[in-house]
Write an enzyme that holds these catalytic residues in place. Structure first.
Site, PDB file in Angstrom:
ATOM      1  CG  ASP A 181      -1.958  -1.071   1.191  1.00  0.00           C
ATOM      2  OD1 ASP A 181      -2.229  -1.587   0.108  1.00  0.00           O
ATOM      3  OD2 ASP A 181      -2.490  -1.403   2.259  1.00  0.00           O
TER       4      ASP A 181
ATOM      5  CG  ASP B  84     -11.802  -2.922  -1.076  1.00  0.00           C
ATOM      6  OD1 ASP B  84     -10.963  -3.823  -1.284  1.00  0.00           O
ATOM      7  OD2 ASP B  84     -11.557  -1.712  -1.246  1.00  0.00           O
TER       8      ASP B  84
END
Length: 287
Positions: free
Chosen positions: A11, A130
């Site tokens: 990330d 997600d």
């Protein structure tokens, strides 16, 4: 039999690797290029960059990171975050990535996935999902959802909406979220994955928001439900804490690959150790 893949995830925020828990409590985890080189040496099968602060102004940061990584790393690279138009995909591919991961733009306009697959090929279009488990509580079922206009207007796609409350835990459901896990969209995650496959997606990157960063193990029910609903590869993400968790996702969860961050970033287990464990359990991996 195709080898199962081990995929570290980086990330990236403002040019640095970060990691959080359930999409919050973010902390620094190092330089992205240095991390990529380490994982390449360790034998990772692929690497995912997620640009969590992608905006028009900051796009050049991830492009620079990608170019520097691609110059020295030869495993496949996937980049996601802030991809809005076809030119974004072109720029990322030209900078050295092999695949792009798309989430919010797919929900905003599903036809974008078809257009991207037609122009660049399904093999490089990954749809990221997600997903958050829905519990049949009055609060959760009544909370406002930003259901896309196209879903409200097109009756033929009604099957994508979250079904009525199941009334018990034997029928788990998961909702699609976008914008970095901040916006519930009223879309059933399992049915959404199948719909994305039909539009041309070549792979599903499936993250359990409930398990993200917890190290409690992947959501096996979620992973298996999506894997059984599609014919394209599914990457399990969210919750890896041990090598056993990787094994469970690949076997019980029927995933084609497992993505992890914390356990690799903080050297709790190496890629090599993970692969040797999986091989000892009969899982086909590339060493």
């Amino acid at each position: 039999m195709l080898a199962k893949r081990i995929i570290p995830c980086l990330d990236v925020k403002d040019g640095r690797v970060v990691k959080g828990v359930s999409f919050v409590n973010i902390r620094d985890a190092g330089d992205p290029v240095e991390n990529a080189l380490y994982y390449d040496e360790q034998g990772a099968d692929e690497l995912v960059f997620l640009d969590i602060t992608a905006s028009h102004e900051k796009r050049k940061i991830i492009l620079d990171v990608l170019e520097r990584t691609a110059a020295d790393v030869f495993m496949p690279l996937t980049v996601g975050g802030g991809i809005r138009v076809l030119d974004d995909i072109r720029d990322l591919l030209n900078a050295g990535c092999d695949k792009v991961s798309i989430n919010t733009s797919a929900v905003r306009e599903p036809a974008f996935i078809g257009e991207a697959a037609a122009r660049f090929g399904s093999q490089c279009i990954v749809v990221a999902i997600d997903a958050k488990r829905i519990h049949d509580s009055r609060f959760e079922l009544s909370r406002p959802r930003e259901t896309p206009r196209w879903l409200l207007q097109d009756g033929s796609l009604e099957h994508l909406r979250l079904p009525p409350p199941a009334g018990d835990r034997r029928h788990p459901r998961w909702e699609v979220y976008t914008h970095g896990g901040r916006r519930p969209r009223g879309i059933d995650a399992v049915r959404w994955a199948a719909y994305m496959e039909g539009l041309g997606a070549g792979e599903i990157l499936l993250t359990s928001m409930d398990r993200d960063g917890t190290k409690d193990g992947y959501d096996i029910e979620l992973t298996r439900s999506v894997a059984e609903a599609v014919g394209i590869p599914v990457i399990a993400s969210g919750g890896a804490g041990t090598a056993e968790h990787l094994y469970q996702a690949l076997t019980d969860g029927k995933a084609d690959a497992v993505l992890a961050a914390s356990i690799f970033h903080y050297r709790e287990i190496t890629i090599r150790e993970a692969k040797e464990y999986l091989r000892s359990k009969g899982v086909v991996v590339r060493l």
